[in-house]
Design an enzyme around this catalytic site. Structure first.
Site, short mmCIF file in Angstrom:
data_model
loop_
_atom_site.label_atom_id
_atom_site.label_comp_id
_atom_site.label_asym_id
_atom_site.label_seq_id
_atom_site.Cartn_x
_atom_site.Cartn_y
_atom_site.Cartn_z
CG ASP A 25 -2.04 0.98 1.14
OD1 ASP A 25 -2.31 1.48 0.03
OD2 ASP A 25 -2.66 1.27 2.17
CG HIS A 42 -0.09 2.13 -9.41
ND1 HIS A 42 -0.28 1.73 -8.11
CD2 HIS A 42 -1.22 2.82 -9.76
CE1 HIS A 42 -1.47 2.16 -7.68
NE2 HIS A 42 -2.06 2.83 -8.67
CG LEU A 136 9.93 -17.00 -3.76
CD1 LEU A 136 9.66 -16.99 -2.26
CD2 LEU A 136 10.39 -15.61 -4.22
NE ARG A 193 -2.89 -1.61 4.62
CZ ARG A 193 -4.11 -1.71 4.13
NH1 ARG A 193 -4.88 -2.68 4.51
NH2 ARG A 193 -4.56 -0.83 3.26
C1 FPP Z 1 -1.97 0.18 -3.29
O1 FPP Z 1 -1.49 1.50 -3.25
C2 FPP Z 1 -1.41 -0.51 -4.43
C3 FPP Z 1 -2.15 -1.16 -5.38
C4 FPP Z 1 -3.61 -1.25 -5.35
C5 FPP Z 1 -1.50 -1.77 -6.52
C6 FPP Z 1 -0.29 -2.59 -6.20
C7 FPP Z 1 0.36 -2.91 -7.45
C8 FPP Z 1 1.69 -2.78 -7.69
C9 FPP Z 1 2.70 -2.40 -6.70
C10 FPP Z 1 2.20 -3.15 -9.00
C11 FPP Z 1 2.30 -4.63 -8.90
C12 FPP Z 1 3.10 -5.19 -9.91
C13 FPP Z 1 3.34 -6.51 -9.96
C14 FPP Z 1 4.24 -6.97 -10.99
C15 FPP Z 1 2.72 -7.47 -9.03
P1 FPP Z 1 -2.55 2.67 -3.37
O2 FPP Z 1 -2.69 2.99 -4.81
O3 FPP Z 1 -3.83 2.28 -2.69
O4 FPP Z 1 -1.80 3.79 -2.60
P2 FPP Z 1 -2.47 4.95 -1.70
O5 FPP Z 1 -3.10 4.27 -0.52
O6 FPP Z 1 -1.28 5.76 -1.30
O7 FPP Z 1 -3.43 5.69 -2.56
#
Ligand code: FPP
Length: 258
Positions: A25, A42, A136, A193
């Site tokens: 997150d 992202h 893994l 988390r």
């Molecule tokens: C939450 O941060 C993150 C997500 C919903 C997306 C997680 C995805 C990635 C890190 C890319 C994954 C890539 C692979 C290859 C698995 P948020 O957007 O909710 O952040 P915020 O709470 O600060 O708004």
């Protein structure tokens, strides 16, 4: 020697969890703090996925589960959903040669049928290419939520009972587990988390019954090897009782160490 090397060296294999699950997150906030669009967070988050997966493989973890897209994430702006779907498929496809070299297997957890065709095909192709690996297991949780998974398990049990394959009296935790999307992985020992929120957001509710939790304010794109090592050290300091008393656990430990 750097702090990181020292910390990693102090993590002996015996004290490591078998399975670490991570709620990634904070991508959006990481971008906002820099005046960038959320998508930049992202993209940067993918770098952390690479670094943490590499470290998990190097130190000998057996399972790493990453919550990459929840069933609730479909309600984000369409543009962000499209970016995430494209990014996840592309990143896994690009990383597949490195994952092959590092002996990493890919398990797709969640309602994969419900993903857009382009992302699904890329992910399934990579998963097939990596299926002979023995190191893994990287479990990507996509279009996943515990309530979806548990409802699906209940439907499967009801169907098996109605069609005479399962005695309703024989339904126990093992029968439920066999029908979860994470099967046959063991439950996570440690759930991390990032991003400062103190909740588990519909993630592995069943599997986390005895999991240790580590909440960190570090935003996912800033979560690096040292942050990961520190979480593993925190885990090492915990006493896992599984409902027993501390004295019972200590007696058990003495017995197993002689
Ligand atoms: C939450 O941060 C993150 C997500 C919903 C997306 C997680 C995805 C990635 C890190 C890319 C994954 C890539 C692979 C290859 C698995 P948020 O957007 O909710 O952040 P915020 O709470 O600060 O708004």
């Amino acid at each position: 020697m750097s702090t990181l090397d020292e910390t990693i060296r102090s993590l002996s294999r015996e004290s490591l969890p078998r399975h670490v699950a991570i709620i990634m997150d904070g991508n959006g906030r990481w971008a906002r703090h820099r005046g960038l669009p959320r998508s930049a967070g992202h993209y940067k988050g993918v770098d952390s996925v690479r670094v943490i997966t590499e470290m998990a493989s190097d130190i000998g973890l057996e399972y790493l589960s990453l919550y990459a897209f929840s069933t609730e994430n479909w309600s984000r702006p369409q543009e962000e959903v499209d970016t995430l779907m494209h990014l996840i498929g592309m990143a896994i496809e690009n990383e597949t040669p490195a994952l092959l070299r590092n002996n990493v297997r890919l398990k797709l957890v969640g309602d994969i049928e419900g993903l857009p065709a382009e992302a699904r095909e890329r992910l399934e192709r990579s998963s097939r290419r990596l299926e002979g690996n023995t190191g893994l297991t990287l479990a990507l949780c996509l279009n996943y939520s515990s309530r979806w998974e548990l409802s699906r398990a209940a439907r499967r049990i009801a169907r098996d009972a109605a069609e005479g394959r399962l005695d309703p009296e024989a339904v126990d935790s093992g029968e439920i587990e066999r029908r979860l999307s994470t099967f046959p992985m063991p439950d996570p020992d440690l759930l991390i988390r990032t991003g400062g929120e103190l909740r588990i957001s519909n993630f592995m509710l069943w599997q986390a019954a005895y999991t240790e939790f580590c909440f960190t304010p570090t935003l996912w794109p800033d979560f690096d090897k040292l942050s990961f090592a520190q979480a593993l050290l925190q885990y090492r300091g915990r006493e896992r009782r599984f409902g027993k008393t501390s004295e019972q656990v200590k007696r058990q430990d003495t017995k197993t160490s002689i």
